[in-house]
Scaffold this active site. Structure first.
Site, PDB file in Angstrom:
ATOM      1  N   LYS A   1      -9.615  -2.382   1.564  1.00  0.00           N
ATOM      2  CA  LYS A   1      -9.262  -1.246   2.432  1.00  0.00           C
ATOM      3  C   LYS A   1     -10.059  -0.001   2.064  1.00  0.00           C
ATOM      4  O   LYS A   1     -10.505   0.747   2.938  1.00  0.00           O
ATOM      5  CB  LYS A   1      -7.773  -0.961   2.313  1.00  0.00           C
TER       6      LYS A   1
ATOM      7  N   SER B   1       4.791 -10.432   0.370  1.00  0.00           N
ATOM      8  CA  SER B   1       4.155 -11.320  -0.617  1.00  0.00           C
ATOM      9  C   SER B   1       2.880 -11.901   0.004  1.00  0.00           C
ATOM     10  O   SER B   1       2.786 -12.056   1.221  1.00  0.00           O
ATOM     11  CB  SER B   1       5.117 -12.423  -1.047  1.00  0.00           C
ATOM     12  N   ARG B   2       1.904 -12.232  -0.840  1.00  0.00           N
ATOM     13  CA  ARG B   2       0.567 -12.548  -0.331  1.00  0.00           C
ATOM     14  C   ARG B   2      -0.048 -13.771  -1.002  1.00  0.00           C
ATOM     15  O   ARG B   2       0.231 -14.054  -2.170  1.00  0.00           O
ATOM     16  CB  ARG B   2      -0.368 -11.354  -0.599  1.00  0.00           C
TER      17      ARG B   2
ATOM     18  N   HIS C   1     -10.556  -2.549  11.522  1.00  0.00           N
ATOM     19  CA  HIS C   1      -9.481  -3.396  10.989  1.00  0.00           C
ATOM     20  C   HIS C   1      -9.267  -4.581  11.949  1.00  0.00           C
ATOM     21  O   HIS C   1      -8.257  -4.658  12.632  1.00  0.00           O
ATOM     22  CB  HIS C   1      -8.211  -2.539  10.884  1.00  0.00           C
TER      23      HIS C   1
ATOM     24  N   TYR D   1      -1.334  -3.488  -6.877  1.00  0.00           N
ATOM     25  CA  TYR D   1      -1.207  -4.185  -5.595  1.00  0.00           C
ATOM     26  C   TYR D   1      -2.538  -4.240  -4.845  1.00  0.00           C
ATOM     27  O   TYR D   1      -3.272  -3.240  -4.793  1.00  0.00           O
ATOM     28  CB  TYR D   1      -0.136  -3.511  -4.715  1.00  0.00           C
TER      29      TYR D   1
ATOM     30  N   SER E   1      -1.375  -3.819  10.114  1.00  0.00           N
ATOM     31  CA  SER E   1      -1.043  -4.727   9.021  1.00  0.00           C
ATOM     32  C   SER E   1       0.248  -5.486   9.314  1.00  0.00           C
ATOM     33  O   SER E   1       1.223  -4.900   9.783  1.00  0.00           O
ATOM     34  CB  SER E   1      -0.885  -3.936   7.725  1.00  0.00           C
ATOM     35  N   ALA E   2       0.210  -6.779   9.047  1.00  0.00           N
ATOM     36  CA  ALA E   2       1.347  -7.670   9.262  1.00  0.00           C
ATOM     37  C   ALA E   2       1.736  -7.779  10.738  1.00  0.00           C
ATOM     38  O   ALA E   2       2.919  -7.883  11.082  1.00  0.00           O
ATOM     39  CB  ALA E   2       2.541  -7.284   8.383  1.00  0.00           C
ATOM     40  N   CYS E   3       0.740  -7.751  11.635  1.00  0.00           N
ATOM     41  CA  CYS E   3       0.996  -7.909  13.064  1.00  0.00           C
ATOM     42  C   CYS E   3       0.203  -9.058  13.682  1.00  0.00           C
ATOM     43  O   CYS E   3       0.029  -9.109  14.898  1.00  0.00           O
ATOM     44  CB  CYS E   3       0.715  -6.603  13.794  1.00  0.00           C
TER      45      CYS E   3
ATOM     46  N   ARG F   1       2.946  -4.292  17.586  1.00  0.00           N
ATOM     47  CA  ARG F   1       4.256  -4.932  17.545  1.00  0.00           C
ATOM     48  C   ARG F   1       5.187  -4.028  18.333  1.00  0.00           C
ATOM     49  O   ARG F   1       5.684  -3.027  17.812  1.00  0.00           O
ATOM     50  CB  ARG F   1       4.670  -5.003  16.065  1.00  0.00           C
TER      51      ARG F   1
ATOM     52  N   ASP G   1      -9.435  -9.800   8.685  1.00  0.00           N
ATOM     53  CA  ASP G   1      -8.912  -8.451   8.438  1.00  0.00           C
ATOM     54  C   ASP G   1      -9.905  -7.328   8.749  1.00  0.00           C
ATOM     55  O   ASP G   1      -9.491  -6.269   9.174  1.00  0.00           O
ATOM     56  CB  ASP G   1      -8.468  -8.337   6.973  1.00  0.00           C
TER      57      ASP G   1
ATOM     58  N   ARG H   1       0.837  -1.192   0.000  1.00  0.00           N
ATOM     59  CA  ARG H   1       0.000   0.000   0.000  1.00  0.00           C
ATOM     60  C   ARG H   1       0.878   1.251   0.000  1.00  0.00           C
ATOM     61  O   ARG H   1       1.941   1.285   0.606  1.00  0.00           O
ATOM     62  CB  ARG H   1      -0.907   0.014   1.236  1.00  0.00           C
TER      63      ARG H   1
ATOM     64  N   LYS I   1      -3.073 -10.680  12.610  1.00  0.00           N
ATOM     65  CA  LYS I   1      -4.519 -10.922  12.553  1.00  0.00           C
ATOM     66  C   LYS I   1      -4.848 -12.261  11.885  1.00  0.00           C
ATOM     67  O   LYS I   1      -5.627 -13.059  12.418  1.00  0.00           O
ATOM     68  CB  LYS I   1      -5.244  -9.797  11.796  1.00  0.00           C
ATOM     69  N   THR I   2      -4.274 -12.491  10.700  1.00  0.00           N
ATOM     70  CA  THR I   2      -4.615 -13.710   9.964  1.00  0.00           C
ATOM     71  C   THR I   2      -4.242 -14.942  10.785  1.00  0.00           C
ATOM     72  O   THR I   2      -4.982 -15.929  10.827  1.00  0.00           O
ATOM     73  CB  THR I   2      -3.935 -13.711   8.580  1.00  0.00           C
ATOM     74  N   ASN I   3      -3.109 -14.871  11.476  1.00  0.00           N
ATOM     75  CA  ASN I   3      -2.682 -16.001  12.306  1.00  0.00           C
ATOM     76  C   ASN I   3      -3.624 -16.233  13.481  1.00  0.00           C
ATOM     77  O   ASN I   3      -4.022 -17.364  13.741  1.00  0.00           O
ATOM     78  CB  ASN I   3      -1.257 -15.776  12.819  1.00  0.00           C
TER      79      ASN I   3
ATOM     80  N   PHE J   1       1.701 -17.487  18.175  1.00  0.00           N
ATOM     81  CA  PHE J   1       0.938 -18.409  17.324  1.00  0.00           C
ATOM     82  C   PHE J   1      -0.063 -19.223  18.154  1.00  0.00           C
ATOM     83  O   PHE J   1      -0.840 -18.641  18.908  1.00  0.00           O
ATOM     84  CB  PHE J   1       1.895 -19.267  16.483  1.00  0.00           C
TER      85      PHE J   1
HETATM   86  P1  GDP Z   1      -1.850  -9.610   9.617  1.00  0.00           P
HETATM   87  O1  GDP Z   1      -1.262  -8.889   8.453  1.00  0.00           O
HETATM   88  O2  GDP Z   1      -2.192  -8.692  10.754  1.00  0.00           O
HETATM   89  O3  GDP Z   1      -2.969 -10.491   9.220  1.00  0.00           O
HETATM   90  O4  GDP Z   1      -0.683 -10.521  10.205  1.00  0.00           O
HETATM   91  P2  GDP Z   1      -0.330 -12.062   9.916  1.00  0.00           P
HETATM   92  O5  GDP Z   1      -1.145 -12.954  10.765  1.00  0.00           O
HETATM   93  O6  GDP Z   1      -0.327 -12.308   8.457  1.00  0.00           O
HETATM   94  O7  GDP Z   1       1.145 -12.096  10.462  1.00  0.00           O
HETATM   95  C1  GDP Z   1       2.142 -11.190   9.995  1.00  0.00           C
HETATM   96  C2  GDP Z   1       3.511 -11.714  10.350  1.00  0.00           C
HETATM   97  O8  GDP Z   1       3.622 -11.803  11.771  1.00  0.00           O
HETATM   98  C3  GDP Z   1       3.751 -13.107   9.785  1.00  0.00           C
HETATM   99  O9  GDP Z   1       5.066 -13.209   9.318  1.00  0.00           O
HETATM  100  C4  GDP Z   1       3.524 -13.998  10.988  1.00  0.00           C
HETATM  101  O10 GDP Z   1       4.268 -15.187  10.927  1.00  0.00           O
HETATM  102  C5  GDP Z   1       3.942 -13.126  12.174  1.00  0.00           C
HETATM  103  N1  GDP Z   1       3.171 -13.456  13.397  1.00  0.00           N
HETATM  104  C6  GDP Z   1       1.837 -13.638  13.489  1.00  0.00           C
HETATM  105  N2  GDP Z   1       1.480 -13.988  14.756  1.00  0.00           N
HETATM  106  C7  GDP Z   1       2.616 -14.011  15.476  1.00  0.00           C
HETATM  107  C8  GDP Z   1       2.916 -14.303  16.857  1.00  0.00           C
HETATM  108  O11 GDP Z   1       2.045 -14.620  17.674  1.00  0.00           O
HETATM  109  N3  GDP Z   1       4.221 -14.202  17.225  1.00  0.00           N
HETATM  110  C9  GDP Z   1       5.215 -13.846  16.342  1.00  0.00           C
HETATM  111  N4  GDP Z   1       6.458 -13.783  16.787  1.00  0.00           N
HETATM  112  N5  GDP Z   1       4.971 -13.602  15.033  1.00  0.00           N
HETATM  113  C10 GDP Z   1       3.689 -13.660  14.608  1.00  0.00           C
HETATM  114  P1  PGA Z   2      -3.100  -7.235   6.595  1.00  0.00           P
HETATM  115  O1  PGA Z   2      -3.928  -6.731   5.318  1.00  0.00           O
HETATM  116  O2  PGA Z   2      -3.685  -6.421   7.687  1.00  0.00           O
HETATM  117  O3  PGA Z   2      -3.446  -8.675   6.620  1.00  0.00           O
HETATM  118  O4  PGA Z   2      -1.653  -6.974   6.443  1.00  0.00           O
HETATM  119  C1  PGA Z   2      -3.440  -5.973   4.307  1.00  0.00           C
HETATM  120  C2  PGA Z   2      -3.080  -4.579   4.711  1.00  0.00           C
HETATM  121  O5  PGA Z   2      -3.458  -4.136   5.821  1.00  0.00           O
HETATM  122  O6  PGA Z   2      -2.444  -3.921   3.900  1.00  0.00           O
HETATM  123 MN    MN Z   3      -5.238  -5.309   6.909  1.00  0.00          MN
HETATM  124 MN    MN Z   4      -3.857 -10.587   7.333  1.00  0.00          MN
END
Ligand code: GDP
Ligand code: PGA
Ligand code: MN
Ligand code: MN
Length: 601
Positions: free
Chosen positions: A226, A385-386, A246, A217, A268-270, A417, A293, A78, A272-274, A511
């Site tokens: 978004k 990468s997604r 979000h 993207y 983002s990338a913190c 984070r 998300d 983004r 959520k998906t996990n 995790f």
């Molecule tokens: P989203 O973008 O908020 O959905 O985040 P993701 O679930 O895709 O995770 C983003 C990155 O953080 C990935 O590389 C995950 O492996 C990492 N991650 C997710 N959950 C955890 C956790 O509980 N601990 C740690 N150390 N890393 C995590």
């Molecule tokens: P994310 O979604 O929160 O899973 O990273 C995409 C974004 O926020 O750009």
């Molecule tokens: Mn997002």
């Molecule tokens: Mn996600």
């Protein structure tokens, strides 16, 4: 052009027809194509993309009906610097957004759009965010010159003829205009990933329009996500008295067979998906997924907040995803029907990314298309990468996913984070304290947006890049929701999976082990877990967090969960600075800051 639009149009929606015609006259595509979202259409488009060498069909045995794309190396995330909220007054966009006068922006972008689809087809992509049978279905139509966008929208939204039919002849819809900004001159070859160095992601919340130019993207180009479901929807939600957030949505069942719903907002990338599809490591607990998300939360007839996921797929960060971290995401993508962007390609036509497996493949083609070996020192997949994959393939999808009324929310988690200061989990005293936790949320920046990575910034409710109006009005809206919802509202907690030791190691294993924190949260709701009050909120009393079977030293556990007054004293001036930047912060949140200061002294 008029003839093409009129003849082939499978709708009598006059506003839509007029708009399609108007945009076609401006952007001058070679043809206009109405998309129906069928499997035949998906096959036609993916075949075409493979024939053109734009996409690679993955090995059918590993990932059936799945496709691999490499973007232009400059178009991978983004672009927050080029994202605009265009409201009549500058104050409408507030202190955190880039603002432009709507007329000026339309003039600037109008010039860019003039003839920008020459040599391409303009696709008309009708979609609905959330179930089509909702009381007040939220429609959109994206006009785009990108086949990649069309197939991605098929995964991510309820797209095609059903959405169009439900729009009837006059239902309102959000106008989403997208172009990669790369016309093809006569005789010219198209490039694999068309885009433009000039990019604009513009939102007109007052007229419910989105204009996006120059990027392919996901976050910039799949306008249902978004741009609509967060930025435009947050403005709608403000006007209509609900919340567009979000947040992931998960359903948790306890060993007593009681169901709970947890929503969590992390930047983002913190994580959520996990967290959305985690596999609990503690016995007796199960998790089902509703969304990873975005959550739309509205008051139900019983006065509680009900959450719906407006999306229909996952657009997940690939690196870090593997059977050891997120097995349910792996199971989802292995069913196929997915798109992979900027990951690496194996010699057997499958995909790979960092930490997908513990041993690295001996040879790959990296996201630049270059030969890669484990010793070359570079990442094979781009950090942002997604995977784009249908949500109904998720083996733990909740039965309530398609429930238009949503699910009643028991707890909201905010998180970020942060290497220091923020404890593993803390419970707010009440709604306003929780809103304060959200408003002051901070996190290290990630690769999900262009710019520096690892810089701590304030990210209110993980919505900094997604609030479609004035951030102070947004925070006031949270306070107002608190007044309206009273004691029927979810409890609010703050979590941090990312606290580090002095040696720079994550203290908490994260995790699946995050289920222990979810258990503590639920036990708090049930009055079954002891907590210690601190100025940062109530944190687990010794022995109240279930650590049975967890291999973690006492010291690391203490360091992960601890409240440290010295660190918090250093945090206060940063929060003050943030509030000064915001300016017109709601009084209720300023009062919370005063309470924090008092409690610390
Ligand atoms: P989203 O973008 O908020 O959905 O985040 P993701 O679930 O895709 O995770 C983003 C990155 O953080 C990935 O590389 C995950 O492996 C990492 N991650 C997710 N959950 C955890 C956790 O509980 N601990 C740690 N150390 N890393 C995590
Ligand atoms: P994310 O979604 O929160 O899973 O990273 C995409 C974004 O926020 O750009
Ligand atoms: Mn997002
Ligand atoms: Mn996600």
């Amino acid at each position: 052009m008029t003839a093409i639009v009129g003849q082939n149009a499978p709708t009598k929606h006059s506003e839509l027809l007029a708009w399609v015609e108007e945009v076609a006259a401006l952007t001058k595509p070679d043809a206009v194509r109405w998309c129906d979202g069928s499997d035949a259409e998906w096959k036609e488009f993916t075949d075409l993309l493979v024939d053109r060498g734009v996409a690679t069909r993955l090995n059918d045995e590993a990932k059936p009906n799945s496709f691999y794309f490499r973007s232009d190396p400059t178009d991978v995330a983004r672009v927050e610097d080029q994202t605009f909220i265009c409201t009549e007054t500058e104050d409408g966009a507030g202190p955190t957004n880039n603002w432009s006068d709507p007329a000026e922006m339309k003039q600037t972008m109008g010039k860019l759009y003039d003839g920008c689809m020459k040599g391409r087809t303009m696709f008309v992509v009708p979609f609905c965010m959330g179930p089509i049978d909702a009381d007040d279905p939220k429609f959109g139509v994206e006009l785009t010159d990108s086949e990649y966008v069309v197939i991605s929208m098929k995964i991510m939204t309820r797209m095609g003829k059903d959405a169009l039919a439900a729009m009837g002849t006059d239902k309102p819809f959000v106008k989403c205009l997208h172009s990669v900004g790369h016309p093809i001159a006569d005789g010219e070859q198209d490039v694999a990933w068309p885009c433009n160095d000039t990019k604009y992601i513009s939102h007109f919340p007052e007229t419910r329009e989105i204009w996006s130019y120059g990027s392919g993207y996901g976050g910039n180009a799949l306008l249902g996500k978004k741009c609509y479901a967060l930025r435009i929807a947050s403005a709608m939600a403000h006007d209509e008295g609900w919340l567009a957030e979000h947040m992931l949505i998960l359903e948790l069942t306890s060993p007593e067979n009681k169901k709970y719903v947890v929503c969590a907002a992390f930047p983002s990338a913190c994580g959520k998906t996990n967290l959305a599809m985690l596999e609990p490591t503690i016995p007796g607990w199960t998790v089902k997924t509703l969304g990873d998300d975005i959550a739309w939360m509205r008051f139900g007839e019983d006065g509680r907040l009900y959450a719906v996921n407006p999306e229909n797929g996952f657009f997940g960060v690939a690196p870090g995803t593997g059977y050891h971290t997120n097995p349910n995401a792996m199971r989802t993508i292995e069913k196929g029907n997915s798109i992979f962007t900027n990951v690496a390609l194996t010699d057997h036509g499958d995909v790979w990314w960092e930490e997908m497996t513990s041993t690295k493949p001996k040879h790959l083609t990296d996201w630049h298309g270059k030969s890669w070996t484990p010793d070359n020192g570079e990442k094979a997949a781009h950090p942002n990468s997604r995977f784009t994959t249908p949500i109904d393939q998720c083996p733990i999808l909740s039965e309530d996913f398609n429930n238009p009324k949503g699910v009643p929310v028991d707890a909201i988690l905010f998180g970020g984070r942060r290497a220091s200061t923020i404890p593993l989990v803390a419970q707010s005293r009440d709604w306003n304290h929780g809103a304060f936790m959200g408003a002051t949320c901070s996190s290290e920046t990630t690769a999900a947006a262009t710019g520096a990575v690892g810089v701590v910034r304030r990210d209110p409710m993980a919505m900094l890049p997604f609030i479609g109006y004035n951030a102070n009005d947004y925070l006031q809206h949270w306070v107002n929701i608190g007044e309206k919802g009273g004691d029927k509202l979810p409890a609010i907690f703050f979590v941090n999976w990312f606290r580090k030791s002095d040696q720079g190691k994550f203290l908490w294993p994260g995790f699946g082990e995050n289920s222990r924190v979810l258990e503590w949260v639920i036990n708090r709701l049930e009055g079954k877990a002891e907590a210690v009050d601190t100025p940062a909120g109530a944190i687990p009393a010794e022995g109240s967090l279930n650590v049975d079977g967890l291999s973690l030293t006492e010291e690391d556990l203490a360091a992960a969960t601890r409240f440290n007054a010295e660190e918090w004293k250093q945090e206060v001036p940063l929060i003050e600075e943030w509030f000064d930047k915001l300016g017109d912060v709601p009084q209720a949140l300023r009062d919370e800051l005063d309470t924090l200061k008092q409690n610390l002294s």
